[in-house]
Scaffold this active site. Structure first.
Site, mmCIF file in Angstrom:
data_model
loop_
_atom_site.group_PDB
_atom_site.id
_atom_site.type_symbol
_atom_site.label_atom_id
_atom_site.label_comp_id
_atom_site.label_asym_id
_atom_site.label_seq_id
_atom_site.Cartn_x
_atom_site.Cartn_y
_atom_site.Cartn_z
ATOM 1 N N ASP A 186 3.062 26.803 21.885
ATOM 2 C CA ASP A 186 4.104 26.098 22.654
ATOM 3 C C ASP A 186 4.394 24.664 22.214
ATOM 4 O O ASP A 186 4.620 23.791 23.073
ATOM 5 C CB ASP A 186 3.748 26.115 24.154
ATOM 6 C CG ASP A 186 3.599 27.513 24.711
ATOM 7 O OD1 ASP A 186 3.821 28.488 23.975
ATOM 8 O OD2 ASP A 186 3.235 27.637 25.904
ATOM 9 N N LYS B 231 6.847 34.136 25.082
ATOM 10 C CA LYS B 231 6.001 34.546 26.201
ATOM 11 C C LYS B 231 6.549 33.990 27.509
ATOM 12 O O LYS B 231 6.957 32.834 27.576
ATOM 13 C CB LYS B 231 4.559 34.076 25.969
ATOM 14 C CG LYS B 231 4.378 32.568 25.878
ATOM 15 C CD LYS B 231 2.953 32.253 25.444
ATOM 16 C CE LYS B 231 2.593 30.796 25.492
ATOM 17 N NZ LYS B 231 2.656 30.155 26.794
ATOM 18 N N LYS C 277 1.789 31.691 30.879
ATOM 19 C CA LYS C 277 0.991 30.647 30.250
ATOM 20 C C LYS C 277 0.155 31.245 29.109
ATOM 21 O O LYS C 277 0.024 30.649 28.057
ATOM 22 C CB LYS C 277 0.092 29.956 31.291
ATOM 23 C CG LYS C 277 0.851 29.338 32.477
ATOM 24 C CD LYS C 277 1.918 28.367 32.047
ATOM 25 C CE LYS C 277 2.627 27.741 33.262
ATOM 26 N NZ LYS C 277 3.850 27.018 32.849
ATOM 27 N N VAL D 276 -0.274 23.018 22.977
ATOM 28 C CA VAL D 276 -0.213 22.347 24.272
ATOM 29 C C VAL D 276 0.080 23.354 25.390
ATOM 30 O O VAL D 276 0.726 24.365 25.158
ATOM 31 C CB VAL D 276 0.880 21.251 24.251
ATOM 32 C CG1 VAL D 276 0.530 20.181 23.249
ATOM 33 C CG2 VAL D 276 2.274 21.810 24.000
ATOM 34 N N CYS E 93 -1.725 26.327 28.766
ATOM 35 C CA CYS E 93 -1.415 27.488 27.912
ATOM 36 C C CYS E 93 -2.462 27.737 26.832
ATOM 37 O O CYS E 93 -2.711 28.894 26.480
ATOM 38 C CB CYS E 93 -0.021 27.339 27.327
ATOM 39 S SG CYS E 93 1.251 27.535 28.594
ATOM 40 N N GLN F 126 -22.152 26.687 28.190
ATOM 41 C CA GLN F 126 -22.915 27.923 28.404
ATOM 42 C C GLN F 126 -23.028 28.747 27.117
ATOM 43 O O GLN F 126 -22.835 29.971 27.111
ATOM 44 C CB GLN F 126 -22.262 28.764 29.516
ATOM 45 C CG GLN F 126 -22.110 28.009 30.836
ATOM 46 C CD GLN F 126 -21.583 28.906 31.928
ATOM 47 O OE1 GLN F 126 -22.174 29.936 32.232
ATOM 48 N NE2 GLN F 126 -20.474 28.513 32.536
HETATM 49 N N1 TIU Z 1 2.558 25.466 27.417
HETATM 50 C C1 TIU Z 1 2.031 25.047 28.569
HETATM 51 O O1 TIU Z 1 0.913 24.552 28.634
HETATM 52 N N2 TIU Z 1 2.848 25.129 29.702
HETATM 53 C C2 TIU Z 1 2.758 24.283 30.773
HETATM 54 O O2 TIU Z 1 3.503 24.425 31.729
HETATM 55 N N3 TIU Z 1 1.842 23.268 30.693
HETATM 56 C C3 TIU Z 1 1.656 22.246 31.563
HETATM 57 O O3 TIU Z 1 0.693 21.507 31.398
HETATM 58 N N4 TIU Z 1 2.515 22.072 32.558
#
Ligand code: TIU
Length: 223
Positions: free
Chosen positions: A26, A131, A134, A159, A164, A204
């Site tokens: 993403d 997708k 998440k 990110v 995600c 862990q």
């Molecule tokens: N790609 C992803 O992490 N989507 C989100 O909405 N992330 C947030 O941190 N909001």
């Protein structure tokens, strides 16, 4: 086939390059640039930019090795038929998924904001997984694509770390993939959650996977 040993926590990991895919989660304008979905949720999107250069260096190196690189994009169909109401209802009403913004309709496939940032743009032969959730496995062809390529290990970047990236690592772990996460190639709007997210993966004895950084992967590749 080359076998790499990568310094990582909780312990070094040995991976065969042909059985390993690099998944870039993403890295879209909607999350990294002002006026997109990330900003609409009240976040400082500048916090994510530190992951771009490390991702770029890693991509250059793994592309040179001929490793499989896969990109993902979070987003929804223009009619929102794949967007649960519970998800659409988040955030200020004028800035929700599907509403118009400076980069087009927020988090909608085909809009400028949904595209991957120019610095990390996919090569023509690299699969891009769209997708709705998440996690990158939910309602996508990712698992069958990885199985077709006999992939056993994933290097997961992108990110945000605790949303995600984390959801994808958890989904991948339950499907039997070893996940290696270079922390500097990931970013979060909430630095404490970035650290905690990485901590949870390697805790862990590596309950979800291994944590490393881009320098350790590059050094494993060049050894
Ligand atoms: N790609 C992803 O992490 N989507 C989100 O909405 N992330 C947030 O941190 N909001």
């Amino acid at each position: 086939m080359s076998t790499l040993v990568i310094a990582a926590e909780p312990e070094p990991i040995m991976i065969e390059t042909e059985k390993t895919a690099v998944v870039i989660i993403d890295m879209q304008r909607d999350f990294l640039e002002p006026g997109g979905f990330g900003a609409s949720l009240g976040n400082d999107v500048a916090l994510l930019s530190r992951a771009v250069e490390p991702c770029k260096r890693l991509l250059d190196a793994v592309r040179a090795q001929g490793m499989l690189v896969i990109h993902t994009r979070e987003g929804h169909l223009p009619d929102l038929s794949d967007a649960p109401r519970a998800k659409v209802e988040r955030g200020a009403p004028s800035l929700r998924i599907g509403q118009p913004g400076p980069m087009g309709r927020i988090l909608i496939r085909g809009e400028p904001g949904h595209d991957i940032i120019p610095d990390l743009y996919p090569k023509a032969d690299e699969p891009v997984i769209d997708k709705p959730g998440k996690g990158a496995f939910y309602a996508t062809e990712l698992h069958s694509l990885l199985q077709r390529h006999a992939i056993e290990n994933l290097v997961v970047c992108g990110v945000t770390t605790e949303v995600c990236v984390h959801t994808t690592v958890r989904e991948a772990n339950d499907r039997g993939y070893r996940c290696l996460v270079p922390g500097d190639c990931c970013g979060s709007y909430i630095p404490a959650f970035h650290d905690a997210g990485l901590g949870m993966i390697k805790a862990q004895g590596g309950i979800f996977g291994w944590v490393t950084d881009s320098a350790a992967i590059l050094s494993g590749l060049h050894r």
